[in-house]
Design an enzyme around this catalytic site. Structure first.
Site, mmCIF file in Angstrom:
data_model
loop_
_atom_site.group_PDB
_atom_site.id
_atom_site.type_symbol
_atom_site.label_atom_id
_atom_site.label_comp_id
_atom_site.label_asym_id
_atom_site.label_seq_id
_atom_site.Cartn_x
_atom_site.Cartn_y
_atom_site.Cartn_z
ATOM 1 N N GLN A 100 0.514 -0.862 0.111
ATOM 2 C CA GLN A 100 0.182 -0.252 -0.458
ATOM 3 C C GLN A 100 0.989 1.545 -0.003
ATOM 4 O O GLN A 100 0.563 2.090 -0.280
ATOM 5 C CB GLN A 100 -0.820 -0.145 0.966
ATOM 6 N N ASP A 103 6.589 4.668 -1.801
ATOM 7 C CA ASP A 103 7.438 5.490 -1.573
ATOM 8 C C ASP A 103 8.878 4.893 -1.884
ATOM 9 O O ASP A 103 9.702 5.053 -2.137
ATOM 10 C CB ASP A 103 7.600 5.372 -0.354
ATOM 11 N N HIS A 118 -1.443 1.484 -4.035
ATOM 12 C CA HIS A 118 -1.836 2.649 -3.738
ATOM 13 C C HIS A 118 -1.509 3.816 -5.128
ATOM 14 O O HIS A 118 -1.147 4.547 -4.617
ATOM 15 C CB HIS A 118 -2.021 3.000 -2.898
ATOM 16 N N CYS A 151 0.351 21.826 -15.246
ATOM 17 C CA CYS A 151 0.701 21.012 -16.613
ATOM 18 C C CYS A 151 1.615 22.151 -17.804
ATOM 19 O O CYS A 151 1.465 22.933 -17.673
ATOM 20 C CB CYS A 151 -0.242 20.741 -17.603
ATOM 21 N N CYS A 154 -0.255 22.042 -21.161
ATOM 22 C CA CYS A 154 -1.594 22.632 -21.328
ATOM 23 C C CYS A 154 -1.916 23.343 -20.334
ATOM 24 O O CYS A 154 -3.123 23.691 -20.098
ATOM 25 C CB CYS A 154 -2.056 21.237 -21.597
ATOM 26 N N SER A 192 0.458 -3.210 8.472
ATOM 27 C CA SER A 192 -0.287 -2.751 8.153
ATOM 28 C C SER A 192 -1.769 -1.956 9.157
ATOM 29 O O SER A 192 -1.875 -3.372 9.714
ATOM 30 C CB SER A 192 -0.928 -2.872 6.708
ATOM 31 N N ASN A 217 3.035 -6.954 13.291
ATOM 32 C CA ASN A 217 2.696 -5.289 13.372
ATOM 33 C C ASN A 217 2.194 -4.903 14.878
ATOM 34 O O ASN A 217 2.489 -5.505 16.183
ATOM 35 C CB ASN A 217 0.752 -4.789 12.995
ATOM 36 N N VAL A 235 8.741 -4.565 12.900
ATOM 37 C CA VAL A 235 8.870 -5.721 11.144
ATOM 38 C C VAL A 235 10.715 -5.680 11.144
ATOM 39 O O VAL A 235 10.795 -6.635 10.462
ATOM 40 C CB VAL A 235 8.037 -4.930 9.962
#
Ligand code: OAD
Ligand code: ZN
Length: 248
Positions: A100, A103, A118, A151, A154, A192, A217, A235
């Protein structure tokens, strides 16, 4: 120990899939959302809704500059959790990482099969013509109060390429993530809170299809009841120990 038992199961099966969230990158200096010093303690999640962006892109980018500074100001490096997953893939133990996170630290650690649910924060996309530029450039312009950054082709409004609340997940990534989850023998959900759907459904899907589910977790998650193993631990400690057990 339970870790040795999990390693034993992993050794006996073919398909092991990891699923990661923001907690895997906190040790790299990137804040998570719902953890102890998460972003939602300082920001309103609503500010990251696609409708908030559309309504007021100036304010959105102002907020984005602050978050970007905090998360990416010091170029983040992969930590031992990312490295352990990369090592397990290299050893042929892990099929891939469904993340998710936006990075790109899994890729930086050397994991090849990374599925970004994501999106990522490498680029900004023009909302009118889909032209892209490095996000760092849009951030620089926003920081100099050229708001919202537009942009160069445009003059359309740029949006960071990551998925905002209220946006569809990239279809192909979601499809691949489901395919992996459905066939997994062991599913490792790590770092998570497992509260944001549809991504958070994947561990449950895997478990329903017969996978052994392990959750690592710091905080409890609503899916803990479905897990065969829960490690309420860091982790960066659990994943390297698991990789060591499996590769020595
Ligand atoms: P969360 O912030 O919701 O959850 C991160 C979890 O990681 C928390 O439960 C922490 O306790 C835990 N954690 C933090 N550091 C840890 C560590 N070193 N070891 C173990 N656990 C640790 O982040 P996600 O679950 O990734 O979506 O959030 C899901 C989505 O919500 C994000 O992708 C983002 C957000 O809204 C979008 O922006 C679309
Ligand atoms: Zn454009």
């Amino acid at each position: 120990t339970r870790l040795t038992a999990l390693a034993g199961e992993i050794r006996r099966v073919d398909r092991v899939v990891a699923f990661t969230g923001a907690g895997v990158s906190t040790a790299s200096g990137i804040p998570d959302f719902r953890g102890e010093s998460g972003l939602w303690k300082r920001y309103e999640p609503q500010q990251f809704h696609i409708r908030a962006f559309e309504r007021d892109p100036e304010s959105f980018w102002e907020t984005m500059v602050g978050v970007y500074e905090e998360a990416f100001g010091v170029d983040p490096e992969p930590n031992p959790a990312h490295e352990a997953l990369a090592e397990m893939e290299r050893a042929g133990i892990l099929e891939g990482v469904v993340t998710q996170n936006a990075d790109q630290l899994h890729q930086k650690a050397g994991t090849e099969n990374v599925i970004e649910l994501h999106g990522n924060l490498r680029e900004a996309v023009c909302q009118s013509c889909n032209q892209r530029e490095p996000l760092s450039e849009s951030i620089n312009r926003a920081r100099e109060r050229d708001l919202p950054p537009r942009c160069r082709d445009c003059d359309g409004v740029l949006k960071p390429d990551g998925v905002l609340f209220g946006e569809q997940l990239p279809e192909y990534a979601l499809y691949r993530a489901h395919a992996l989850a459905e066939k997994a023998d062991v599913f490792l959900a790590t770092g998570s809170s497992l509260r944001v759907e549809p991504a958070a459904n994947l561990p449950k899907t895997a478990a329903d299809r017969g996978a052994t589910l392990a959750i690592v977790n710091l905080d409890p998650t609503p899916v803990d009841v479905n897990a065969d193993y829960t490690f309420r631990a860091d982790v960066t400690e659990v994943l390297p120990r698991l990789a060591d057990e499996l590769t020595e």
